[in-house]
Design a protein around this motif. Structure first.
Motif, mmCIF file in Angstrom:
data_model
loop_
_atom_site.group_PDB
_atom_site.id
_atom_site.type_symbol
_atom_site.label_atom_id
_atom_site.label_comp_id
_atom_site.label_asym_id
_atom_site.label_seq_id
_atom_site.Cartn_x
_atom_site.Cartn_y
_atom_site.Cartn_z
ATOM 1 N N LEU A 66 0.826 -1.210 0.000
ATOM 2 C CA LEU A 66 0.000 0.000 0.000
ATOM 3 C C LEU A 66 0.855 1.253 0.000
ATOM 4 O O LEU A 66 0.567 2.213 -0.718
ATOM 5 C CB LEU A 66 -0.928 0.007 1.216
ATOM 6 N N LEU A 67 1.907 1.243 0.808
ATOM 7 C CA LEU A 67 2.769 2.420 0.858
ATOM 8 C C LEU A 67 3.467 2.630 -0.479
ATOM 9 O O LEU A 67 3.601 3.764 -0.941
ATOM 10 C CB LEU A 67 3.791 2.287 1.995
ATOM 11 N N ARG A 70 0.967 4.083 -2.823
ATOM 12 C CA ARG A 70 0.764 5.506 -2.539
ATOM 13 C C ARG A 70 1.937 6.328 -3.029
ATOM 14 O O ARG A 70 1.759 7.413 -3.580
ATOM 15 C CB ARG A 70 0.564 5.723 -1.040
ATOM 16 N N ALA A 73 1.647 6.534 -6.756
ATOM 17 C CA ALA A 73 0.585 7.481 -7.115
ATOM 18 C C ALA A 73 1.062 8.916 -6.924
ATOM 19 O O ALA A 73 0.776 9.797 -7.745
ATOM 20 C CB ALA A 73 -0.664 7.216 -6.289
ATOM 21 N N HIS A 74 1.811 9.162 -5.860
ATOM 22 C CA HIS A 74 2.350 10.500 -5.615
ATOM 23 C C HIS A 74 3.345 10.885 -6.716
ATOM 24 O O HIS A 74 3.325 12.010 -7.218
ATOM 25 C CB HIS A 74 3.015 10.546 -4.239
#
Length: 109
Positions: A66-67, A70, A73-74
């Motif tokens: 998940l990290l 993220r 995505a960032h």
């Protein structure tokens, strides 16, 4: 002879347990878990701790994914922002050049 060795191992285990409790690695919950162990299930604590570590590793793996997602995505968001800003900059530059009437020499082929 075996009784002496067993007594020494018991003392070593007690010292290590005391140290881990003192350091905060283990807490009252571990002691309560130990109280649930008896002769009918001599490996109870080890089995519970093994399950705990297995499930925790799965959770950590999922969190890691998940990290990373993220983070990805960032990075994609940052890439899009940069691309859009540079595109805008180049459009303005092109308009400025056209407005100034600058002509680039044609390259003969």
């Amino acid at each position: 002879m075996l009784a002496l060795e067993a007594d020494k191992l018991e003392a070593d285990m007690h010292r290590l347990l005391t140290l881990l409790l003192h350091q905060g690695v283990l807490d009252e919950q571990f002691l309560q878990l130990q109280q649930l162990q008896d002769e009918t299930s001599p490996n109870f604590v080890a089995e519970v701790v093994t399950i705990y570590f297995r499930e925790t590793e799965k959770l950590l793996t999922n969190l890691r994914k998940l990290l990373c997602l993220r983070l990805l995505a960032h990075l994609e968001h940052e890439y899009c922002l940069l691309k859009n800003k540079l595109h805008e900059l180049f459009q303005i530059e092109q308009q400025r050049v056209l407005a100034a009437g600058v002509r680039y020499p044609m390259v003969l082929q």
